[in-house]
Design an enzyme around this catalytic site. Structure first.
Site, PDB file in Angstrom:
ATOM      1  N   ASP A  54       0.838  -1.191   0.000  1.00 29.77           N
ATOM      2  CA  ASP A  54       0.000   0.000   0.000  1.00 29.77           C
ATOM      3  C   ASP A  54       0.878   1.247   0.000  1.00 29.77           C
ATOM      4  OD1 ASP A  54      -1.682   2.060   0.440  1.00 29.77           O
ATOM      5  OD2 ASP A  54      -2.391   1.406   2.404  1.00 29.77           O
ATOM      6  N   GLU A 133      32.389   7.595   0.761  1.00 32.18           N
ATOM      7  CA  GLU A 133      33.088   7.401   2.040  1.00 32.18           C
ATOM      8  C   GLU A 133      32.154   7.891   3.133  1.00 32.18           C
ATOM      9  OE1 GLU A 133      36.654   9.758   1.756  1.00 32.18           O
ATOM     10  OE2 GLU A 133      37.087   9.024  -0.258  1.00 32.18           O
ATOM     11  N   GLU A 135      30.830   8.380   6.913  1.00 34.59           N
ATOM     12  CA  GLU A 135      31.227   8.424   8.323  1.00 34.59           C
ATOM     13  C   GLU A 135      29.995   8.275   9.215  1.00 34.59           C
ATOM     14  OE1 GLU A 135      35.025  11.437   7.791  1.00 34.59           O
ATOM     15  OE2 GLU A 135      33.061  12.283   8.192  1.00 34.59           O
ATOM     16  N   GLU A 190      37.827   7.986  12.970  1.00 35.75           N
ATOM     17  CA  GLU A 190      37.943   9.348  12.448  1.00 35.75           C
ATOM     18  C   GLU A 190      38.417  10.304  13.531  1.00 35.75           C
ATOM     19  OE1 GLU A 190      37.766  11.216   9.671  1.00 35.75           O
ATOM     20  OE2 GLU A 190      37.880   9.330   8.599  1.00 35.75           O
ATOM     21  N   GLU A 197      34.755   5.516  10.052  1.00 35.66           N
ATOM     22  CA  GLU A 197      34.510   5.570   8.608  1.00 35.66           C
ATOM     23  C   GLU A 197      34.842   4.212   8.014  1.00 35.66           C
ATOM     24  OE1 GLU A 197      36.717   7.497   4.797  1.00 35.66           O
ATOM     25  OE2 GLU A 197      36.141   8.941   6.314  1.00 35.66           O
ATOM     26  N   HIS A 246      31.854  11.850   1.590  1.00 39.99           N
ATOM     27  CA  HIS A 246      32.568  12.288   0.392  1.00 39.99           C
ATOM     28  C   HIS A 246      32.210  11.337  -0.745  1.00 39.99           C
ATOM     29  CE1 HIS A 246      35.855  14.101   3.199  1.00 39.99           C
ATOM     30  NE2 HIS A 246      34.719  14.759   3.222  1.00 39.99           N
ATOM     31  N   ARG A 317      42.540  20.314   0.469  1.00 44.47           N
ATOM     32  CA  ARG A 317      41.461  19.615   1.164  1.00 44.47           C
ATOM     33  C   ARG A 317      40.364  20.538   1.683  1.00 44.47           C
ATOM     34  NH1 ARG A 317      41.443  14.301   2.414  1.00 44.47           N
ATOM     35  NH2 ARG A 317      43.245  13.162   1.668  1.00 44.47           N
ATOM     36  N   GLU A 334      35.984  14.281  -6.593  1.00 48.97           N
ATOM     37  CA  GLU A 334      35.420  14.025  -5.261  1.00 48.97           C
ATOM     38  C   GLU A 334      34.631  15.239  -4.781  1.00 48.97           C
ATOM     39  OE1 GLU A 334      37.111  12.528  -0.947  1.00 48.97           O
ATOM     40  OE2 GLU A 334      38.134  14.217  -1.883  1.00 48.97           O
ATOM     41  N   ARG A 336      32.827  16.875  -1.723  1.00 49.45           N
ATOM     42  CA  ARG A 336      32.995  16.668  -0.287  1.00 49.45           C
ATOM     43  C   ARG A 336      31.824  17.164   0.563  1.00 49.45           C
ATOM     44  NH1 ARG A 336      38.245  15.596   1.027  1.00 49.45           N
ATOM     45  NH2 ARG A 336      38.249  16.839   2.936  1.00 49.45           N
TER      46      ARG A 336
END
Length: 445
Positions: A54, A133, A135, A190, A197, A246, A317, A334, A336
């Site tokens: 349903d 990735e 976490e 981490e 992670e 990420h 980064r 990537e 982030r």
């Protein structure tokens, strides 16, 4: 990786392995895993797409008057859950949602991603790979089994004392996932206490999204079994790093990575630059998908490794989009900003659509930013043309409503129900009185 099960294989395995229950799983538009459990006697009906449920009982699915929907299992996703006791085993099949007339249901997030992948195919790209990735935090529970924000990690980074339940639970999760055919690439603690992670090998986007749903279920189930509570909430504790997801992406044509060009100074192709430009253009409009909670925007603040400024870089980064070092077939982009509370089907769909939009329009990204963006003041950021991600769910919803690419990718049904649900969530938050307000004002005023 995938077992190409036929219907007959699955029916046989259910009988031979004494599997008692099969969970037919699907995901609602807000990323919640749903399942209809059937007994072994119903397995033939299930593999022949005859199981109904349903749909009006599912958030954002259908109106009451058209509530019957069918579940069509993807036979490749048949797995036995490793964490069940030996007798009374439980297996699962991930399903697509269909209407009674045999057409795919437009409100099914898996269908949203499939439609976007088809668009990539039509443009000549045969594979869109995604490596997430994710976490999460492991918290202790109190005497009533309710989650606290206490961790067993007070001992610090890389400390494998006898008390670290988190370590053994994480190992157990990895082992369970490997039994379900995951290729675990890394598993580590981490920077925040209680934060973990687990990275698994990239896969074709639909498979990768299925994997994230399975991953979340495994993490939560095994944590609970060990008296812990696992959460994918983006920012559970003030003052410590939040949890991100990420997302590494690459496009292939005829088995070759489209993002790689050995003749470019950075080893990146024109398509790669355009894909980056497309992401940067649409990231604000897709934030309500990649960062779907009120709480998500408490993670996207300066100073905690999470990106909050729109920039890209091959080394830096602090940039929102990073190009990891490896080239050749492993060249990837990537992103982030996403957090693990997002619906992976919708998140991958909007990321792919944004990148393809960049490629279709031949967009070029702004200059690469190699300096630490967090260390810049506002003037410098302005001079470099660096703008910010939305700073609240409310702003994200507004930007999403203005981004036609994002709306078209989701389709009218999903976009409308999603935005409505998120506005309700924002309104609930906006009108609540928080403990911060009470601590701040109740005595002074």
């Amino acid at each position: 990786m995938t077992h190409l099960h036929t219907k007959e294989d699955i029916i046989r395995i259910v009988r031979e392995e004494d599997i008692e229950f099969i969970r037919l799983q699907f995901t609602d538009i807000f990323g919640q895993l749903k399942n209809v459990a059937i007994t072994a006697s119903q397995i033939e009906k299930a593999v022949n797409n005859q199981c109904m449920f349903d749909g009006s009982s599912i958030d954002g699915f259908v109106r009451i008057d058209e509530s019957d929907q069918y579940l069509y299992p993807d036979l490749r996703t048949f797995r036995v859950f490793p964490w069940r006791p030996g007798h009374g085993k439980v297996a699962r099949l991930i399903c697509d949602v269909y209407n009674t007339d045999g057409s795919p249901f437009v409100g099914d997030p898996r269908d949203v991603l499939k439609r976007t992948i088809k668009k990539a195919h039509d443009m000549g790209f045969d594979t869109f790979n995604v490596g997430p990735e994710a976490e999460f935090f492991l918290f202790q529970t109190d005497d009533e089994g309710k989650p606290t924000t206490k961790t067993n990690d007070e001992a610090g980074y890389f400390d494998l004392g006898p008390l670290d339940h988190g370590e053994s639970t994480r190992r157990e999760i990895c082992m369970a996932l490997e039994q379900m055919d995951f290729e675990i690439e890394a598993s580590h603690h981490e920077c925040a206490q209680g934060q973990h992670e687990i990275d698994f090998k990239y896969a074709e986007a639909l498979h990768a999204a299925d994997n994230i749903m399975t991953f979340k279920l495994a993490v939560k189930t095994l944590a609970q079994k060990n008296g812990l509570h696992a959460t994918f909430m983006p920012k559970p504790i003030f003052g410590v790093a939040g949890s991100g997801m990420h997302t590494n992406m690459s496009l292939f044509r005829d088995g070759k990575n489209v993002f790689y060009d050995p003749n470019d100074g950075r080893g990146l192709s024109r398509e790669a630059y355009s894909f980056i430009a497309g992401l940067l253009r649409h990231v604000p409009g897709m934030a309500a998908i990649t960062n779907p909670l009120v709480n998500s925007y408490k993670r996207l603040v300066p100073g905690y490794e999470a990106p909050c400024y729109l920039a890209w870089s091959a080394s830096n980064r602090s940039a929102l989009i990073r190009i990891p070092a490896s080239r050749g077939q492993s060249t990837r982009v990537e992103l982030r900003s996403p957090d693990p509370a997002c619906n992976p089907y919708l998140a991958f769909a909007v990321c792919l659509a944004a990148g393809l939009d960049g490629i279709e329009k031949g967009l070029t990204p702004p200059a690469e930013i190699t300096k630490n963006i967090y260390a810049m003041d506002e003037e410098t950021r302005k001079a470099h043309g660096i703008t910010s991600l939305p700073n609240s769910l409310e702003e994200a919803i507004r930007l999403m409503e203005a981004d036609t690419l994002v709306l078209d990718t989701l389709g009218e049904h999903v976009a409308h129900n999603y935005i409505e649900g998120k506005k309700k969530e924002w309104d609930e938050y906006r009108t609540r009185v928080s403990s911060w307000e009470r601590e701040k004002y109740i005595i002074n005023y």
